[in-house]
Write a protein that holds these residues in place. Structure first.
Motif: not given
Length: 274
Positions: A47-51
């Motif tokens: 949801a927060a584009d944390v890979d």
């Protein structure tokens, strides 16, 4: 690519621990009846584009595993491109602790995390020193907590000066990553990070909008740009909430990449683990 250097996938044991009662009160979160699936943590990251997230294991005095090394290893096995692991050990059994750290690093864990307030033992306690030597030999960071203690435990163990300063003097080769920004001693934490080549700060337990001004100023300097890493302390703070306001910090594009990705990759040698 964004890397979160301090997060937990919470077990029911972790969430129900009495020591976290104050944090539950702050967040207003209810304790789930069952273990949360790992897919829920991945969804929060997406949801927060944390890979990539560095998952912490937690062990307290008496050998109590709130989140075990084996559990973290299994989550990494299931999702090797999304997680790396930070090992926990039993400070009361120093040689067993060294062997456990060695075993986990050889299996791919990228560091050791010990939370001093959990043991009521600052990082200068003699039980840590064999672990510091092993971290240096294994070329992995020692990750710890600085600043006041949110859980209802004494805060003294989180002082950057004298504790982080002293272990950096005793072990200049040791890479030390200090989570939770050091508040209310953030200026001390910045001073220690400036002083010692291998001391770093991560922003876990703070949203971007709540970062102390002295830390933000440090992030905009040449030294500070390479010294501060993004972290959340998830599930206490969700990734999206932690990152809100990032555009308002006034970081250059290069400083932003360093904060969100490049510093973590370098400090934890993550390219070598993939």
């Amino acid at each position: 690519m964004t890397i979160d250097v301090w997060m937990q996938h919470p077990t029911a044991r972790f969430l129900r621990s009495d020591m976290l009662a104050s944090l539950r009160r702050w967040t207003g979160e209810a304790i789930p009846d069952d273990d949360i699936p790992i897919s829920a943590t991945i969804a929060a990251m997406d949801a927060a584009d944390v890979d990539l997230g560095l998952l912490s294991a937690w062990r307290g005095p008496g050998g109590q595993d709130l989140i075990s090394n084996d559990e973290v290893a299994e989550w990494i096995r299931l999702h090797p491109n999304r997680f790396a692991g930070l090992a926990t050990v039993d400070l009361d059994r120093p040689m067993d602790a060294v062997r456990e750290l060695r075993r986990r690093v050889s299996a791919g864990f990228v560091g050791l995390r010990v939370v001093p307030w959990l043991w009521n033992a600052p990082p200068t306690d003699r039980r840590y020193y064999p672990l510091f030597a092993e971290c240096v030999e294994a070329a992995v960071p020692f990750c710890t907590q600085v600043g006041h203690t949110g859980p209802l435990r004494p805060s003294e163990t989180g002082r950057p000066i004298p504790y982080i300063d002293q272990i950096a003097l005793d072990f200049p080769e040791l890479v030390i990553v200090c989570g939770h920004v050091g508040y209310p001693w953030t200026e001390e934490m910045v001073a220690v990070a400036r002083k010692h080549e291998n001391v770093y700060i991560d922003t876990s337990a703070y949203t971007i909008r709540r970062l102390p001004e002295e830390l933000v100023r440090f992030m905009k300097t040449g030294t500070g740009q390479r010294k501060v890493l993004y972290g959340t302390n998830y599930p206490m703070i969700a990734h999206g909430h932690a990152l809100a306001g990032l555009d308002d910090l006034g970081l250059t594009d290069e400083a932003r990449r360093d904060f969100l990705h490049d510093n973590a990759t370098r400090v934890f040698r993550l390219e070598a683990t993939k």
